[in-house]
Design a protein around this motif. Structure first.
Motif, PDB file in Angstrom:
ATOM      1  N   ASN A 178       0.628  -1.129   0.002  1.00  0.00           N
ATOM      2  CA  ASN A 178      -0.046   0.047  -0.020  1.00  0.00           C
ATOM      3  C   ASN A 178       0.759   1.163  -0.059  1.00  0.00           C
ATOM      4  O   ASN A 178       0.199   2.547  -0.006  1.00  0.00           O
ATOM      5  N   CYS A 179       2.138   1.181   0.041  1.00  0.00           N
ATOM      6  CA  CYS A 179       2.995   2.513   0.113  1.00  0.00           C
ATOM      7  C   CYS A 179       2.782   2.980  -1.460  1.00  0.00           C
ATOM      8  O   CYS A 179       3.061   2.058  -2.571  1.00  0.00           O
ATOM      9  N   LEU A 180       2.603   4.414  -1.608  1.00  0.00           N
ATOM     10  CA  LEU A 180       2.429   4.826  -2.843  1.00  0.00           C
ATOM     11  C   LEU A 180       3.583   5.126  -3.457  1.00  0.00           C
ATOM     12  O   LEU A 180       3.645   5.602  -4.728  1.00  0.00           O
ATOM     13  N   GLY A 181       4.845   5.118  -2.817  1.00  0.00           N
ATOM     14  CA  GLY A 181       6.091   5.240  -3.571  1.00  0.00           C
ATOM     15  C   GLY A 181       6.259   6.710  -3.993  1.00  0.00           C
ATOM     16  O   GLY A 181       5.685   7.751  -3.314  1.00  0.00           O
ATOM     17  N   SER A 182       7.120   7.083  -4.834  1.00  0.00           N
ATOM     18  CA  SER A 182       7.515   8.495  -5.255  1.00  0.00           C
ATOM     19  C   SER A 182       6.342   9.319  -5.499  1.00  0.00           C
ATOM     20  O   SER A 182       6.238  10.782  -5.182  1.00  0.00           O
ATOM     21  N   HIS A 186       3.633  12.748   0.513  1.00  0.00           N
ATOM     22  CA  HIS A 186       4.515  12.876   1.820  1.00  0.00           C
ATOM     23  C   HIS A 186       6.077  12.235   1.645  1.00  0.00           C
ATOM     24  O   HIS A 186       6.590  12.151   2.580  1.00  0.00           O
ATOM     25  N   TRP A 187       6.054  12.166   0.117  1.00  0.00           N
ATOM     26  CA  TRP A 187       7.425  11.447  -0.168  1.00  0.00           C
ATOM     27  C   TRP A 187       8.778  12.047   0.582  1.00  0.00           C
ATOM     28  O   TRP A 187       9.575  11.532   1.061  1.00  0.00           O
ATOM     29  N   ARG A 188       8.763  13.458   0.497  1.00  0.00           N
ATOM     30  CA  ARG A 188       9.881  14.214   1.015  1.00  0.00           C
ATOM     31  C   ARG A 188      10.036  13.977   2.515  1.00  0.00           C
ATOM     32  O   ARG A 188      11.242  13.845   2.939  1.00  0.00           O
ATOM     33  N   ASP A 189       9.057  13.870   3.449  1.00  0.00           N
ATOM     34  CA  ASP A 189       8.936  13.941   4.689  1.00  0.00           C
ATOM     35  C   ASP A 189       8.903  12.352   5.081  1.00  0.00           C
ATOM     36  O   ASP A 189       8.737  12.332   6.324  1.00  0.00           O
ATOM     37  N   CYS A 190       8.509  11.702   4.501  1.00  0.00           N
ATOM     38  CA  CYS A 190       8.449  10.415   4.783  1.00  0.00           C
ATOM     39  C   CYS A 190       9.371   9.671   5.734  1.00  0.00           C
ATOM     40  O   CYS A 190      10.342   9.584   5.261  1.00  0.00           O
ATOM     41  N   HIS A 191       9.014   9.174   6.808  1.00  0.00           N
ATOM     42  CA  HIS A 191      10.038   8.489   7.751  1.00  0.00           C
ATOM     43  C   HIS A 191      10.588   7.556   7.386  1.00  0.00           C
ATOM     44  O   HIS A 191      11.828   7.188   7.498  1.00  0.00           O
TER      45      HIS A 191
HETATM   46  S1  SF4 Z   1       4.518   8.254   3.593  1.00  0.00           S
HETATM   47 FE1  SF4 Z   1       6.181   7.155   3.013  1.00  0.00          FE
HETATM   48  S2  SF4 Z   1       5.479   4.948   3.544  1.00  0.00           S
HETATM   49 FE2  SF4 Z   1       3.643   6.147   3.600  1.00  0.00          FE
HETATM   50  S3  SF4 Z   1       2.663   5.979   1.487  1.00  0.00           S
HETATM   51 FE3  SF4 Z   1       3.928   7.795   1.102  1.00  0.00          FE
HETATM   52  S4  SF4 Z   1       5.908   7.089   0.824  1.00  0.00           S
HETATM   53 FE4  SF4 Z   1       4.795   5.445   1.468  1.00  0.00          FE
END
Ligand code: SF4
Length: 676
Positions: A178-182, A186-191
């Motif tokens: 279920n991760c959306l990837g790039s 929130h890609w830049r702040d993704c933990h």
């Molecule tokens: S926040 Fe990070 S882990 Fe969550 S969906 Fe986005 S890229 Fe994937």
């Protein structure tokens, strides 16, 4: 990183001397011969490359023994532990302590699996969702939302109020599916991404075995990029490597996973492409195929594992099985066809398309014969789960790890340099023979250098061993009741402070109920049983029972409590083991391993069952004495230990405790260490 001009072995030897830097910087440091010996062996391996396997008994101080040379080596270091708890302990306490003592300014990072980190995208969805699993989840979500504003790491272990078994966790963490990837907002702040970036920039990275092998299998958690840049790899708690590795290096196809896919597809279809496809009809048809597939296995005992040496699992009708698998495939293809009409409309559809590809690959895999060197079986519960696992990790370790391309370390102005990588594997229990074959054989490390360092504890004076000779055989139905009786006498003599380790959940239940019934209506003892609370909570309650005024406590447990249950001091003074912990012979994996040995002309009993029992027994016994000042008794309720030749061999692998032959002697001994 620090550059070492002297030989590493010389520097390390100096560190462990009575007046050395460790003694000066750490007041509690005491030079111990075994620890220095291990540190020197690690340093030599780091200098020369290759593999070292070290069994270091309890109290040797193995963490310092590998950390000091590894951190002084000037190399990039990867440290892997068995559990996230140990990972946290290394990262937050042990490594900072050693770095401080050595005055090394190294950059440290910790990397866990993505399920340990808050997913900002899914947190947002959970906050919008009107349906959370229960009221506790609503409360926990509010706590997490508050914490999410300030956390830097996003590691959910920072939220103590969040139970590790909370149903909220899957809703606020991501998985590969279920991760959306790039494309994620929130890609830049993704933990998850930030943790990986930190790991790539660090000198020392702490991971866990699950992550290590998961990444080898699916290459998505950042380890694949990390490993080629690392020259020193240390596996602590290495006794778990084989069993962890096979979980990830095999294949699985489960009904729950298929229904999740159908649900995710329906949600995405209705949200993002409503009206373009009749999503409800196609997903319902797929879900029905999953349910029909389950029906083929019929009614089975709880946790049934069906052997699978033929085209269909044992006991199932070949034609019914084949038709159900065929229908599953057909419905998955229909879903995929529909998905293809919208796949470019949203990244979610792209990911769902990939998941369907994986499912079709797995259906094809499980419709074919089992891979040579692996074992296949069917788990039957609410859902079916097709399982296939290699019998061990030897091939992978030899071909993918030990023979893997060695790193190059290019500086901007220098040509890349190729050097041998160093591997260190350590644990308190790795086998019973001098070559540690229990560990080295399945892990493909037969050519590794092996070192065994004995525990510095004085077992002869710190511990008693009692084996009740007249107790009924463990094969008799009344055995658990007799174990319960004896455990009660032990616990009464000590006022609690007793851990009962069982080999089965059935024995756990019988003994716990018996103890509970015996102390009912009195404030004499508190009986705790595994499953009542999470392991951490049970351990805390057990420790707290030693506080002044608290009621003495007995804990009855099995499985994971045979190791990693660490209660030093007089809070734990008796360990009662119900019987010799042989692996269950009917488990498909156990059966396949023993068949392989027999086919090689070897004895499965001598070369598999006995070493397995020996290691588990040592681990269980190891719960008793955790410090130089601890005292207590080990009670093993299995007279095969003294009445058979193999039992005596097992007995010889235990630390040299003082033997007691009669129950009154035991109770008297326990009385002598009971506080007044
Ligand atoms: S926040 Fe990070 S882990 Fe969550 S969906 Fe986005 S890229 Fe994937």
């Amino acid at each position: 990183m620090s550059i070492v001009s002297e030989r590493l072995t010389d520097v390390v030897r100096e560190m462990f001397t009575p007046q050395g830097p460790l003694a000066r910087a750490t007041p509690f440091f005491q030079p111990r011969q075994g620890q220095t010996e291990m540190a020197m062996a690690v340093a030599e391996t780091l200098e020369n490359g290759g593999s070292l396997v070290v069994e270091a008994g309890t109290g040797v101080g193995k963490t310092f023994a590998y950390l000091v040379p590894a951190l002084l080596s000037g190399e990039r270091v990867l440290l892997s532990t068995a559990t996230k708890t140990l990972q946290d302990q290394l990262y937050a306490r042990d490594i900072p302590d050693v770095l401080k003592a050595l005055g090394l300014p190294l950059k440290l990072a910790m990397l866990k699996g993505r399920g340990s980190y808050l997913c900002l995208q899914r947190l947002e969805l959970a906050l919008q969702s009107a349906t959370l699993p229960d009221r506790q989840s609503v409360k926990s979500l509010a706590v997490v939302q508050q914490w999410a504003r300030t956390t830097l790491s996003g590691d959910l272990a920072e939220v103590p109020a969040l139970d590790e078994r909370s149903p909220l966790i899957p809703l606020i963490t991501s998985n590969r599916d279920n991760c959306l990837g790039s494309p994620c907002p929130h890609w830049r702040d993704c933990h998850v991404n930030l943790a990986r970036r930190d790991a790539m920039a660090a000198d020392v990275v702490v991971i866990n075995h699950h992550l290590f092998f998961a990444d080898m299998a699916v290459r998505e958690s950042g380890m694949a990029e990390l490993l080629p840049t690392v020259r020193v790899v240390v596996f602590d708690e290495a006794h778990q490597l084989n069993e962890t590795g096979i979980q990830f290096l095999g294949k699985q196809l489960g009904g729950a996973q298929l229904l999740d896919l159908a649900r995710d597809l329906l949600t995405a279809g209705l949200q993002l492409a409503r009206g373009l496809v009749d999503w409800q009809t196609v997903t319902a048809a797929f879900e029905k195929a999953v349910r029909d597939w389950r029906l083929v296995a019929g009614k089975q005992p709880p946790n049934a594992k069906l052997r699978w040496n033929q085209p269909q699992p044992q006991g199932l009708d070949a034609q019914d099985w084949s038709e159900a698998m065929q229908l599953l495939k057909q419905r998955a293809i229909e879903l995929q066809d529909k998905l293809e009409t919208v796949v470019d409309a949203a990244p979610e559809f792209q990911r769902l398309h990939e998941r369907l590809e994986e499912v079709l690959g797995l259906i094809a895999h499980f419709s074919d014969d089992c891979v040579h060197g692996s074992v296949r079986w069917l788990d039957v519960g609410t859902h079916l789960r097709c399982m296939e696992a290699p019998l061990d990790i030897a091939d992978v370790v030899q071909n993918k790890l030990l023979n893997s391309q060695v790193i190059t370390a290019p500086d901007a102005d220098q040509a890349p340099v190729t050097r041998p990588r160093s591997w260190v594997f350590t644990s308190a229990t790795l086998g019973s023979d001098d070559t540690l074959s229990w560990f080295t054989e399945p892990c493909g490390l037969k050519n590794a250098q092996v070192l065994r360092v004995q525990s510095p504890f004085d077992y002869e004076n710190q511990a008693w061993l009692y084996v009740p000779r007249l107790m009924v055989s463990p094969k008799e139905p009344g055995h658990s009741a007799e174990v319960g009786d004896l455990a009660l006498q032990v616990a009464r003599a000590l006022g609690g402070r007793t851990l009962v380790l069982t080999t089965t959940t059935r024995a756990l239940r019988v003994i716990a109920e018996q103890l509970q019934a015996a102390v009912n209506d009195s404030a004499e003892l508190v009986i705790l049983a595994q499953g009542q609370w999470p392991k951490r909570e049970l351990m805390q309650r057990f420790r707290d029972a030693n506080k002044p005024g608290a009621t003495g406590t007995v804990l009855v447990a099995t499985a994971s409590f045979w190791e990693g249950f660490d209660v030093p001091g007089d809070a734990l003074q008796a360990v009662v083991i119900d019987k010799l912990p042989f692996p269950p012979p009917n488990e498909p994996l156990v059966e396949a391993r023993s068949q392989r040995l027999e086919a090689q002309g070897r004895s499965s009993f001598n070369d598999y069952f006995l070493p397995e029992a020996g290691v588990s027994l040592k681990q269980g016994a190891g719960r008793l004495i955790r410090r130089e000042t601890d005292t207590g008794a080990l009670v093993i309720c299995d007279n095969r230990l003294v009445s058979t030749a193999y039992g005596r061999r097992l007995l010889a692998t235990l630390p040299p405790m003082k033997r007691l032959d009669q129950l009154p002697q035991l109770l008297q001994a326990l009385g002598s260490i009971t506080r007044t």
